[in-house]
Enzyme design. Structure first.
Site, short mmCIF file in Angstrom:
data_model
loop_
_atom_site.label_atom_id
_atom_site.label_comp_id
_atom_site.label_asym_id
_atom_site.label_seq_id
_atom_site.Cartn_x
_atom_site.Cartn_y
_atom_site.Cartn_z
CG ASP A 169 -1.33 1.44 1.52
OD1 ASP A 169 -2.28 1.54 0.02
OD2 ASP A 169 -1.49 1.38 2.42
CG LEU A 170 1.85 5.34 -1.84
CD1 LEU A 170 3.07 5.66 -2.38
CD2 LEU A 170 0.94 6.46 -2.75
CG ASP A 171 -2.36 7.44 0.89
OD1 ASP A 171 -1.56 8.75 0.82
OD2 ASP A 171 -2.05 7.17 0.07
CB THR B 144 0.64 10.68 1.81
OG1 THR B 144 0.66 9.65 2.31
CG2 THR B 144 1.60 11.23 0.55
CE LYS C 58 -3.83 7.44 9.27
NZ LYS C 58 -3.50 6.65 10.55
CB SER D 118 -1.56 3.01 -3.80
OG SER D 118 -2.84 4.51 -3.02
CB ALA D 119 -7.44 3.64 -2.28
CE LYS E 232 -5.95 -0.90 -1.16
NZ LYS E 232 -4.64 -0.22 -0.15
CD GLU F 255 -3.40 -1.49 2.62
OE1 GLU F 255 -3.70 -1.00 3.78
OE2 GLU F 255 -3.78 -1.82 1.74
CG ASP F 256 -1.79 2.79 6.71
OD1 ASP F 256 -2.21 2.29 5.73
OD2 ASP F 256 -2.01 4.00 7.25
#
Ligand code: G6P
Ligand code: MG
Length: 220
Positions: free
Chosen positions: A9-11, A17, A45, A114-115, A145, A169-170
């Site tokens: 995942d990114l953020d 971010t 998130k 990522s979303a 997601k 994932e966070d």
């Protein structure tokens, strides 16, 4: 024996971010006459921009016309883009480059899942784009997601079966998406919140190379 694919995942996993998303949403909320707290930001998130605005308007008790909704979607993103404009490698979360480098040296396929519709420019700004064999983001999916779509497309692009994928994932919705795709879910952050994950780490500094080796060899 099939190779193991790694999906990030990114953020909140690669870069922090969430604080910029928060500032942009808070600015909009304040303009509309209400407060938006850090606690409420937790709900955002891993959630698509459209769904975030729906939740924000619910919090403020605001009914919007379609035109207003569309304007606010654009406004939030313009503000967010202004915040991320100056991002550089200093905003990469601790030990992410070490893990990416380790995996790259082992020649394993790596994807982003990522979303966000801003994923690619962010990876470019922080200088990590070259690590990724596939980028699957908010521009490529129709279902958000916890639907597993984003991760299933990523696995497909990597040419790896979903059961051979590992996801970092966070967000709760992201862990649920990984589990729904029968992938190994690894929670990065608060283990109480991410208690549905198969493994939990506070951040990548806690994940040693021995654990990465276990993941790499999971099909052996
Ligand atoms: C990530 C973030 C969410 C954000 C979503 C969409 O999943 O965790 O907070 O709303 O991406 O991001 P975007 O950059 O497309 O607005
Ligand atoms: Mg995230």
């Amino acid at each position: 024996m099939e190779k193991v694919g790694f999906i990030f995942d990114l953020d909140g996993v690669i870069v922090d971010t969430a604080k910029y998303h928060y500032l942009a949403w808070r600015k909009l909320a304040n303009e509309l006459g209400f407060e938006f707290t850090h606690e409420q930001n937790e709900l955002f998130k891993g959630v698509s921009r459209k769904r975030c605005l729906e939740i924000l308007l619910d919090i403020g008790g605001i009914e919007a016309t379609q035109a207003q909704f569309d304007t606010w979607m654009v406004e939030k993103n313009v503000d967010y883009l202004a915040y991320i404009e100056k991002m550089d490698a200093s905003e990469i979360l601790p030990d992410v480059p070490r893990v990416l480098e380790y995996l790259k040296n082992k020649n394993v396929p790596i994807a982003l899942g990522s979303a966000s519709k801003n994923a690619k420019p962010i990876l470019e700004k922080v200088g990590l784009l070259h690590y990724f064999d596939s980028i699957v983001d908010g521009n490529n999916v129709t279902k958000a997601k916890p639907d597993p779509e984003v991760f299933l497309i990523a696995a497909d692009n990597l040419g790896v079966g979903s059961q051979s994928c590992v996801v970092f994932e966070d967000a709760v919705a992201g862990i649920q998406a990984a589990n729904a795709a029968s992938m190994v879910s690894i929670g990065i952050g608060d283990s109480d919140i991410l208690n549905e994950a198969k493994h939990n780490f506070k951040d990548f500094t806690e994940m040693d190379n021995q654990f990465l080796e276990l993941l790499l060899n999971k099909n052996k």
